[in-house]
Design an enzyme around this catalytic site. Structure first.
Site, PDB file in Angstrom:
ATOM      1  N   LYS A   1      19.144  34.566 -14.689  1.00  0.00           N
ATOM      2  CA  LYS A   1      18.259  35.731 -14.589  1.00  0.00           C
ATOM      3  C   LYS A   1      18.049  36.102 -13.125  1.00  0.00           C
ATOM      4  O   LYS A   1      17.485  35.336 -12.353  1.00  0.00           O
ATOM      5  CB  LYS A   1      16.925  35.413 -15.263  1.00  0.00           C
ATOM      6  CG  LYS A   1      17.075  35.084 -16.754  1.00  0.00           C
ATOM      7  CD  LYS A   1      15.759  34.723 -17.408  1.00  0.00           C
ATOM      8  CE  LYS A   1      15.201  33.418 -16.903  1.00  0.00           C
ATOM      9  NZ  LYS A   1      14.062  32.930 -17.721  1.00  0.00           N
TER      10      LYS A   1
ATOM     11  N   THR B   1       3.938  40.789 -15.130  1.00  0.00           N
ATOM     12  CA  THR B   1       5.178  40.260 -15.708  1.00  0.00           C
ATOM     13  C   THR B   1       5.039  38.819 -16.177  1.00  0.00           C
ATOM     14  O   THR B   1       6.034  38.120 -16.344  1.00  0.00           O
ATOM     15  CB  THR B   1       6.311  40.345 -14.673  1.00  0.00           C
ATOM     16  OG1 THR B   1       5.904  39.647 -13.475  1.00  0.00           O
ATOM     17  CG2 THR B   1       6.637  41.783 -14.329  1.00  0.00           C
TER      18      THR B   1
ATOM     19  N   GLY C   1       5.051  35.776 -18.370  1.00  0.00           N
ATOM     20  CA  GLY C   1       5.641  35.473 -19.673  1.00  0.00           C
ATOM     21  C   GLY C   1       7.025  36.039 -19.904  1.00  0.00           C
ATOM     22  O   GLY C   1       7.561  35.917 -21.008  1.00  0.00           O
ATOM     23  N   THR C   2       7.642  36.617 -18.882  1.00  0.00           N
ATOM     24  CA  THR C   2       8.954  37.233 -19.096  1.00  0.00           C
ATOM     25  C   THR C   2      10.021  36.210 -19.518  1.00  0.00           C
ATOM     26  O   THR C   2      10.837  36.494 -20.393  1.00  0.00           O
ATOM     27  CB  THR C   2       9.443  37.963 -17.835  1.00  0.00           C
ATOM     28  OG1 THR C   2       9.280  37.096 -16.701  1.00  0.00           O
ATOM     29  CG2 THR C   2       8.668  39.234 -17.606  1.00  0.00           C
ATOM     30  N   GLY C   3      10.020  35.047 -18.887  1.00  0.00           N
ATOM     31  CA  GLY C   3      11.034  34.046 -19.217  1.00  0.00           C
ATOM     32  C   GLY C   3      10.901  33.534 -20.640  1.00  0.00           C
ATOM     33  O   GLY C   3      11.894  33.419 -21.373  1.00  0.00           O
ATOM     34  N   CYS C   4       9.671  33.221 -21.043  1.00  0.00           N
ATOM     35  CA  CYS C   4       9.414  32.759 -22.408  1.00  0.00           C
ATOM     36  C   CYS C   4       9.824  33.840 -23.404  1.00  0.00           C
ATOM     37  O   CYS C   4      10.431  33.562 -24.446  1.00  0.00           O
ATOM     38  CB  CYS C   4       7.929  32.454 -22.605  1.00  0.00           C
ATOM     39  SG  CYS C   4       7.230  31.304 -21.413  1.00  0.00           S
TER      40      CYS C   4
END
Length: 266
Positions: free
Chosen positions: A173, A204, A206-209
């Site tokens: 990412k 932003t 929590g984007t990875g989860c």
């Protein structure tokens, strides 16, 4: 019949990341979300004030309870905290014949450590080899491989370093780079460059989860990896654009953006 997706991750009391983000994503994408909680955090928009991992026996019992009775079509992992938990979860996933999306969570959005340094080797040697798709961000790539990405041209080298540990696919990412939000999906032979406009939105959390859960949801519905990742990227891009202020710090993405706008998330 609705697909079942299991998240194995930590709880975020602020509701923006972790188990809470995972379950919201799964609901938005039309699958039945289930959870194995690995740790409890005291967390809000300003950071993580405390974290307490659960005993291995509690994690194993939750997993067996869900998988043995209800069954799953895909698994997603997040915060695993310790080497013992990493190894236990890797062993459980290895014995479950479904796609697994591994988000090798190392630090929170605010820079708080969510993984013991002693667990890094277990992530490399036990967890990544059971991954259908690994989804590290640039900090996690550096933590796991020592490869530092400064520009888009470095993403290929970063992906190769992660793939060396055994996942079938990796999404590196590149959201922390300048310019468009670009990610590289590859299995070492085929490449997919995923681009989206960068939204001027600091909320932003929590984007990875959310991305990992969206990938798992689409895999559970039967999409091949490249299509599942592309659809997940589209969903997350919309969620970032709709992110909102919460508390005094970094707010969350809006997991229900497509529902509240009367459109359909893929």
């Amino acid at each position: 019949m609705i697909a079942n997706v299991l998240t194995v991750a930590g709880s975020d009391s602020g509701g923006g990341a972790g188990i809470q983000a995972d379950l919201k994503t799964m609901l938005a994408l039309g699958v039945h979300g289930m959870s194995v909680i690995t740790a409890v955090t005291a967390q809000n928009s300003l950071g993580v004030q405390g974290a307490w991992e659960l005993p291995v026996e509690a994690v194993r019992a939750q997993y067996r309870s869900v998988v043995d009775d209800i069954g799953v079509q895909a698994i997603k992992t997040g915060m695993l905290a310790s080497a013992e938990l990493v190894e236990t979860v890797a062993e459980l996933i290895a014995g479950t014949d479904v796609p697994a999306v591994i988000d090798p969570v190392g630090v929170s959005k605010h820079g708080d450590s969510l993984l013991a340094a002693s667990a890094l080797d277990s992530v490399r040697t036990k967890l990544l080899p059971v991954a259908t798709v690994a989804t590290p961000n640039l900090d996690e790539v550096a933590q796991l491989t020592g490869v530092h990405v400064e520009a888009e041209d470095d993403l290929r080298r970063a992906a190769a370093a992660v793939l060396a540990y055994g996942p079938r696919w990796v999404v590196v990412k590149g959201g922390h780079l300048a310019g468009d939000a670009v990610d590289l999906l590859t299995d070492g032979s085929e490449e997919h460059w995923l681009r989206a406009p960068r939204h001027d939105n600091r909320h932003t959390h929590g984007t990875g989860c959310t991305l990992a859960s969206a990938i798992a949801s689409h895999l559970a519905k039967g999409l091949p990896v490249p299509e599942a990742v592309a659809a997940a990227k589209e969903y997350v891009t919309g969620a970032i654009a709709a992110g909102f202020a919460l508390g005094g710090g970094i707010g969350p993405v809006d997991h229900g953006w497509a529902l509240t706008r009367g459109t359909t998330a893929r």
